[in-house]
Design a protein around this motif. Structure first.
Motif, PDB file in Angstrom:
ATOM      1  N   TYR A  72       0.852  -1.184   0.000  1.00 38.02           N
ATOM      2  CA  TYR A  72       0.000   0.000   0.000  1.00 38.02           C
ATOM      3  C   TYR A  72       0.891   1.239   0.000  1.00 38.02           C
ATOM      4  N   GLU A  75      -3.290   7.032  -0.465  1.00 34.70           N
ATOM      5  CA  GLU A  75      -4.715   7.157  -0.766  1.00 34.70           C
ATOM      6  C   GLU A  75      -4.899   8.208  -1.847  1.00 34.70           C
ATOM      7  N   LEU A  80      -7.186   3.418  -3.418  1.00 32.18           N
ATOM      8  CA  LEU A  80      -5.912   3.236  -2.741  1.00 32.18           C
ATOM      9  C   LEU A  80      -4.916   2.776  -3.789  1.00 32.18           C
ATOM     10  N   ARG A  95     -11.496   1.740  -2.685  1.00 26.99           N
ATOM     11  CA  ARG A  95     -11.421   1.722  -1.222  1.00 26.99           C
ATOM     12  C   ARG A  95     -12.433   0.764  -0.606  1.00 26.99           C
ATOM     13  N   PHE A  98     -11.762  -3.049   0.581  1.00 33.39           N
ATOM     14  CA  PHE A  98     -11.086  -3.365   1.835  1.00 33.39           C
ATOM     15  C   PHE A  98     -12.050  -3.432   3.015  1.00 33.39           C
ATOM     16  N   VAL A 102      -9.932  -0.834   6.305  1.00 35.54           N
ATOM     17  CA  VAL A 102      -9.112   0.151   5.591  1.00 35.54           C
ATOM     18  C   VAL A 102      -8.623   1.257   6.518  1.00 35.54           C
ATOM     19  N   LEU A 105      -4.995   0.859   7.818  1.00 37.59           N
ATOM     20  CA  LEU A 105      -3.882   0.786   6.875  1.00 37.59           C
ATOM     21  C   LEU A 105      -2.971   1.999   7.016  1.00 37.59           C
ATOM     22  N   THR A 125      -6.632  -6.767   4.119  1.00 39.14           N
ATOM     23  CA  THR A 125      -5.555  -6.176   4.914  1.00 39.14           C
ATOM     24  C   THR A 125      -4.968  -7.267   5.806  1.00 39.14           C
TER      25      THR A 125
END
Length: 186
Positions: A72, A75, A80, A95, A98, A102, A105, A125
């Motif tokens: 990752y 944003e 993302l 987004r 997730f 999220v 993250l 995640t």
């Protein structure tokens, strides 16, 4: 096209124009009737559970899904941006894939993303993350006789409940599925 007898639990099928994941797939042979496959499947986009009976010779479309680790990066609005760890190629992932996790993250974390023909269909995640406490009220002496919890803000801006002995600057392990405190990290 494959036959229903080729399907296994965990496969992703294209069923009525939607992508679904097979959760349970059982072969049934009732007494005087023909054999069939009873399937419990979950729609990937909506999460809705679907039950269906397949004939043994019914044709189904098993999708080829590639799952890989990505890092990752940052944003970008409703997306993302993640990077493939081997080819360094960057992708914009919605987004919403997730879910609620999220919010835990932070940049540089590894995530798992599944693609079906160049379209991201699932994102996950890590189950636990280590985050630093940026703000919490100091504990009052004598307040810790029970399992008392207090609110603390972690570095991603999320407020979680932690035990009284946690102070500002401590690192804690958080379960991303529930948002619960797990333990203090040394």
């Amino acid at each position: 096209m494959a036959k229903a007898s080729d399907v296994k639990s965990g496969n992703i099928l294209r069923f009525n124009g939607e992508l679904i994941q097979v959760e349970e797939f059982l072969h049934r042979t009732p007494g005087n009737l023909r054999a069939f496959y009873q399937a419990k499947m979950r729609n990937i986009k909506t999460g809705k559970l679907v039950e269906y009976r397949f004939r043994t010779d019914e044709e189904v479309t098993i999708c080829r899904v590639e799952t890989n680790d990505y890092q990752y990066l940052y944003e970008d609005g409703d997306f993302l941006v993640v990077m493939d760890n081997t080819s360094y190629e960057q992708f914009n992932i919605p987004r919403t894939l997730f879910g609620e996790s999220v919010k835990f993250l932070k940049e540089g974390m590894n995530v798992i993303i599944a693609f079906e023909s160049e379209e991201p269909i699932m994102a996950q995640t890590p189950s636990h993350v280590e985050l630093e406490i940026t703000y919490t009220e100091p504990a009052v002496k004598g307040d810790t006789s029970t399992n008392a919890l207090k609110y603390a803000t972690v570095e991603t801006g999320v407020e979680i409940k932690v035990p009284m002995f946690i102070n500002q600057g401590d690192k804690v392990k958080v379960d991303t599925r529930t948002g619960d405190y797990v333990e203090r990290v040394k």
